[in-house]
Design a protein around this motif. Structure first.
Motif, PDB file in Angstrom:
ATOM      1  N   CYS A   5      38.509  12.004  22.136  1.00 42.39           N
ATOM      2  CA  CYS A   5      39.717  12.236  21.344  1.00 42.39           C
ATOM      3  C   CYS A   5      40.734  12.986  22.195  1.00 42.39           C
ATOM      4  CB  CYS A   5      39.407  13.073  20.109  1.00 42.39           C
ATOM      5  SG  CYS A   5      38.382  12.211  18.923  1.00 42.39           S
ATOM      6  N   ARG A   6      41.983  12.579  22.067  1.00 46.58           N
ATOM      7  CA  ARG A   6      43.046  13.304  22.764  1.00 46.58           C
ATOM      8  C   ARG A   6      43.290  14.620  22.042  1.00 46.58           C
ATOM      9  NH1 ARG A   6      47.917  11.095  22.596  1.00 46.58           N
ATOM     10  NH2 ARG A   6      48.558  12.409  24.297  1.00 46.58           N
ATOM     11  N   VAL A   7      43.610  15.638  22.805  1.00 43.88           N
ATOM     12  CA  VAL A   7      43.892  16.955  22.239  1.00 43.88           C
ATOM     13  C   VAL A   7      45.368  17.259  22.493  1.00 43.88           C
ATOM     14  CG1 VAL A   7      43.352  19.410  22.363  1.00 43.88           C
ATOM     15  CG2 VAL A   7      41.536  17.710  22.649  1.00 43.88           C
ATOM     16  N   PHE A   8      46.057  17.718  21.450  1.00 44.72           N
ATOM     17  CA  PHE A   8      47.468  18.069  21.573  1.00 44.72           C
ATOM     18  C   PHE A   8      47.781  19.102  20.493  1.00 44.72           C
ATOM     19  CE2 PHE A   8      46.899  14.145  19.215  1.00 44.72           C
ATOM     20  CZ  PHE A   8      47.485  14.449  18.005  1.00 44.72           C
ATOM     21  N   PRO A   9      48.864  19.864  20.657  1.00 44.21           N
ATOM     22  CA  PRO A   9      49.214  20.877  19.649  1.00 44.21           C
ATOM     23  C   PRO A   9      49.696  20.249  18.350  1.00 44.21           C
ATOM     24  CG  PRO A   9      50.814  20.869  21.458  1.00 44.21           C
ATOM     25  CD  PRO A   9      49.739  19.890  21.813  1.00 44.21           C
ATOM     26  N   ALA A  10      49.536  20.968  17.254  1.00 40.86           N
ATOM     27  CA  ALA A  10      49.954  20.491  15.936  1.00 40.86           C
ATOM     28  C   ALA A  10      51.439  20.163  15.907  1.00 40.86           C
ATOM     29  CB  ALA A  10      49.618  21.527  14.869  1.00 40.86           C
ATOM     30  N   SER A  11      52.229  20.844  16.715  1.00 43.17           N
ATOM     31  CA  SER A  11      53.675  20.593  16.736  1.00 43.17           C
ATOM     32  C   SER A  11      54.006  19.183  17.220  1.00 43.17           C
ATOM     33  CB  SER A  11      54.377  21.622  17.626  1.00 43.17           C
ATOM     34  OG  SER A  11      53.888  21.528  18.954  1.00 43.17           O
ATOM     35  N   GLN A  12      53.071  18.515  17.884  1.00 41.37           N
ATOM     36  CA  GLN A  12      53.295  17.157  18.383  1.00 41.37           C
ATOM     37  C   GLN A  12      52.691  16.082  17.477  1.00 41.37           C
ATOM     38  OE1 GLN A  12      51.888  16.838  22.403  1.00 41.37           O
ATOM     39  NE2 GLN A  12      53.204  18.482  23.130  1.00 41.37           N
ATOM     40  N   LEU A  13      52.061  16.477  16.374  1.00 40.21           N
ATOM     41  CA  LEU A  13      51.353  15.515  15.526  1.00 40.21           C
ATOM     42  C   LEU A  13      52.276  14.422  14.998  1.00 40.21           C
ATOM     43  CD1 LEU A  13      48.757  14.589  14.205  1.00 40.21           C
ATOM     44  CD2 LEU A  13      49.244  16.136  12.304  1.00 40.21           C
ATOM     45  N   GLU A  14      53.468  14.797  14.527  1.00 41.30           N
ATOM     46  CA  GLU A  14      54.373  13.794  13.962  1.00 41.30           C
ATOM     47  C   GLU A  14      54.747  12.717  14.978  1.00 41.30           C
ATOM     48  OE1 GLU A  14      57.238  15.492  10.800  1.00 41.30           O
ATOM     49  OE2 GLU A  14      56.728  17.170  12.127  1.00 41.30           O
ATOM     50  N   SER A  15      54.917  13.081  16.232  1.00 41.89           N
ATOM     51  CA  SER A  15      55.243  12.071  17.253  1.00 41.89           C
ATOM     52  C   SER A  15      53.992  11.325  17.709  1.00 41.89           C
ATOM     53  CB  SER A  15      55.967  12.705  18.444  1.00 41.89           C
ATOM     54  OG  SER A  15      55.153  13.667  19.060  1.00 41.89           O
ATOM     55  N   GLU A  16      52.851  11.983  17.729  1.00 40.69           N
ATOM     56  CA  GLU A  16      51.606  11.344  18.169  1.00 40.69           C
ATOM     57  C   GLU A  16      51.163  10.226  17.230  1.00 40.69           C
ATOM     58  OE1 GLU A  16      49.639  11.699  20.920  1.00 40.69           O
ATOM     59  OE2 GLU A  16      51.039  13.140  21.797  1.00 40.69           O
ATOM     60  N   ILE A  17      51.408  10.360  15.935  1.00 40.23           N
ATOM     61  CA  ILE A  17      50.961   9.318  15.003  1.00 40.23           C
ATOM     62  C   ILE A  17      51.849   8.078  15.052  1.00 40.23           C
ATOM     63  CG2 ILE A  17      49.854  10.953  13.434  1.00 40.23           C
ATOM     64  CD1 ILE A  17      52.233  10.284  11.479  1.00 40.23           C
ATOM     65  N   GLN A  18      52.955   8.139  15.784  1.00 45.05           N
ATOM     66  CA  GLN A  18      53.843   6.980  15.893  1.00 45.05           C
ATOM     67  C   GLN A  18      53.281   5.927  16.848  1.00 45.05           C
ATOM     68  OE1 GLN A  18      56.183   7.001  13.616  1.00 45.05           O
ATOM     69  NE2 GLN A  18      55.667   9.144  13.175  1.00 45.05           N
ATOM     70  N   VAL A  19      52.200   6.279  17.553  1.00 49.39           N
ATOM     71  CA  VAL A  19      51.584   5.396  18.545  1.00 49.39           C
ATOM     72  C   VAL A  19      50.168   5.043  18.112  1.00 49.39           C
ATOM     73  CG1 VAL A  19      50.882   5.227  20.958  1.00 49.39           C
ATOM     74  CG2 VAL A  19      52.967   6.460  20.359  1.00 49.39           C
ATOM     75  N   PRO A  29      58.733   3.847  12.081  1.00 47.61           N
ATOM     76  CA  PRO A  29      58.207   5.213  12.109  1.00 47.61           C
ATOM     77  C   PRO A  29      57.446   5.586  10.831  1.00 47.61           C
ATOM     78  CG  PRO A  29      60.535   5.178  12.677  1.00 47.61           C
ATOM     79  CD  PRO A  29      60.179   3.804  12.207  1.00 47.61           C
ATOM     80  N   VAL A  30      56.439   6.425  10.991  1.00 50.01           N
ATOM     81  CA  VAL A  30      55.638   6.920   9.867  1.00 50.01           C
ATOM     82  C   VAL A  30      56.105   8.335   9.546  1.00 50.01           C
ATOM     83  CG1 VAL A  30      53.309   7.554   9.125  1.00 50.01           C
ATOM     84  CG2 VAL A  30      53.652   5.523  10.548  1.00 50.01           C
ATOM     85  N   ASP A  31      56.439   8.595   8.280  1.00 48.44           N
ATOM     86  CA  ASP A  31      56.837   9.926   7.829  1.00 48.44           C
ATOM     87  C   ASP A  31      55.578  10.652   7.371  1.00 48.44           C
ATOM     88  OD1 ASP A  31      57.881  12.221   6.703  1.00 48.44           O
ATOM     89  OD2 ASP A  31      59.002  11.177   5.131  1.00 48.44           O
ATOM     90  N   LEU A  32      55.063  11.529   8.213  1.00 50.06           N
ATOM     91  CA  LEU A  32      53.802  12.219   7.928  1.00 50.06           C
ATOM     92  C   LEU A  32      53.857  12.998   6.618  1.00 50.06           C
ATOM     93  CD1 LEU A  32      50.955  12.822   8.935  1.00 50.06           C
ATOM     94  CD2 LEU A  32      51.897  14.736  10.235  1.00 50.06           C
TER      95      LEU A  32
END
Length: 90
Positions: A5-19, A29-32
């Motif tokens: 699993c990739r690890v990234f900060p919570a602040s990047q979650l909204e952009s990470e789910i776009q891929v 785009p997905v509105d989390l």
């Protein structure tokens, strides 16, 4: 074996789910924040003195949060525990 699993900060979650699998999600785009919210209660436990056979076990609840989102391929789940905490007040 599951892929790592990739690890990234919570602040990047909204952009990470776009891929999805390295490509932009189909359907735009997905509105989390608009995705359906679910919770799961788990417990973290600790043995007071593991060297003693009858030592008490103490457990604490751990609340975890998830969002079920949709794209053109269907529904997908995202754990949002840390993201929810950082977005509580808007």
């Amino acid at each position: 074996m599951a892929p790592p699993c990739r690890v990234f900060p919570a602040s990047q979650l909204e952009s990470e789910i776009q891929v999805d699998s390295g490509c932009a999600r189909k359907g735009g785009p997905v509105d989390l924040a608009a995705c359906e919210l679910f919770s799961l209660l788990q417990y973290e436990c600790q043995i007071d003195r593991p060297e003693i056979a009858e030592s008490p076990v103490r457990c604490w609840p751990v609340q975890r949060w998830f969002r079920r989102c949709r794209d053109k391929k269907g529904a997908f789940m995202v754990e949002t525990t840390a993201w929810e905490a950082s977005h509580k007040n808007g």
